[in-house]
Design a protein around this motif. Sequence first.
Motif, mmCIF file in Angstrom:
data_model
loop_
_atom_site.group_PDB
_atom_site.id
_atom_site.type_symbol
_atom_site.label_atom_id
_atom_site.label_comp_id
_atom_site.label_asym_id
_atom_site.label_seq_id
_atom_site.Cartn_x
_atom_site.Cartn_y
_atom_site.Cartn_z
ATOM 1 N N ALA A 284 0.847 -1.198 0.000
ATOM 2 C CA ALA A 284 0.000 0.000 0.000
ATOM 3 C C ALA A 284 0.877 1.240 0.000
ATOM 4 O O ALA A 284 1.849 1.332 0.751
ATOM 5 C CB ALA A 284 -0.928 -0.007 1.209
ATOM 6 N N ASP A 285 0.532 2.221 -0.845
ATOM 7 C CA ASP A 285 1.393 3.393 -1.044
ATOM 8 C C ASP A 285 0.700 4.693 -0.662
ATOM 9 O O ASP A 285 1.162 5.769 -0.997
ATOM 10 C CB ASP A 285 1.846 3.434 -2.506
ATOM 11 N N GLY A 286 -0.443 4.619 -0.006
ATOM 12 C CA GLY A 286 -1.154 5.830 0.403
ATOM 13 C C GLY A 286 -1.997 6.405 -0.705
ATOM 14 O O GLY A 286 -1.784 6.134 -1.890
ATOM 15 N N ASP A 287 -3.003 7.215 -0.341
ATOM 16 C CA ASP A 287 -3.890 7.862 -1.304
ATOM 17 C C ASP A 287 -4.581 6.856 -2.228
ATOM 18 O O ASP A 287 -4.888 7.165 -3.372
ATOM 19 C CB ASP A 287 -3.140 8.897 -2.145
ATOM 20 N N GLY A 288 -4.763 5.634 -1.747
ATOM 21 C CA GLY A 288 -5.465 4.634 -2.539
ATOM 22 C C GLY A 288 -4.620 3.956 -3.593
ATOM 23 O O GLY A 288 -5.151 3.198 -4.408
ATOM 24 N N ALA A 289 -3.317 4.220 -3.613
ATOM 25 C CA ALA A 289 -2.423 3.608 -4.599
ATOM 26 C C ALA A 289 -1.747 2.378 -4.010
ATOM 27 O O ALA A 289 -1.604 2.243 -2.788
ATOM 28 C CB ALA A 289 -1.365 4.599 -5.058
ATOM 29 N N PHE A 290 -1.332 1.471 -4.886
ATOM 30 C CA PHE A 290 -0.653 0.261 -4.472
ATOM 31 C C PHE A 290 0.528 0.003 -5.384
ATOM 32 O O PHE A 290 0.433 0.204 -6.597
ATOM 33 C CB PHE A 290 -1.607 -0.950 -4.520
#
Length: 208
Positions: A197-203
């Motif tokens: 998981a990379d934050g702001d809904g990004a992966f």
Amino acid sequence: MLASLEGLDHVVVMAEDLDRAADGWRRLGFTLSPRGTHSDHVGTANYTIMLGPDYVELLGILRDTPLNAPGRAFLQRRGEGIERVAFTTGDAAQGVAALRAKGITAIGPIEFSRPVAARGGGGGEAAFSVFHWPFDERPGDLRIFACQHHTRDTVWIPGLQRHANTAKRIRRVEIIAPDPGAAARHLARLIEGEVVADGDGAFDVPTA
């Protein structure tokens, strides 16, 4: 990572008008290879933008063939853009065997080549073995395949790796998807990778 995969090799950008697309990338400060034509059964032509360990391939359709049907469908569905990414493989046959052991019907290995023109005349031939994941396995509508280079010296030419905009390599490929988590998990399953998981809904799905 799946056996034989060694990270990102190149990104394929489908173009409706290949020469027009090439002109646009030149205006962005990239050095492009001379136009290449693939083997007849592939039915495509390309320009490459050679970086350090990786590159961008601009791809256009010359004639309809079964192998380029997914690219043609992408152009009709989405228009120009990143249609697929290639992983580097050191052994395409080993990669095919690893996918089939997972119950995934790999396509290949497919052997093909294209002539490479040298500045000032002459040239050689670039030869490849590739394998594809099933064409309906498209995480985030992105196709993936793997490419084994048999003639790296005819592809990574030092003069083509110098760009006015100083570009050196591809740091990451970003794909916009309706459900990024599901797309990331799909990709990770196909390549035996991990999802971060990379934050702001990004992966992220690290590949090397």
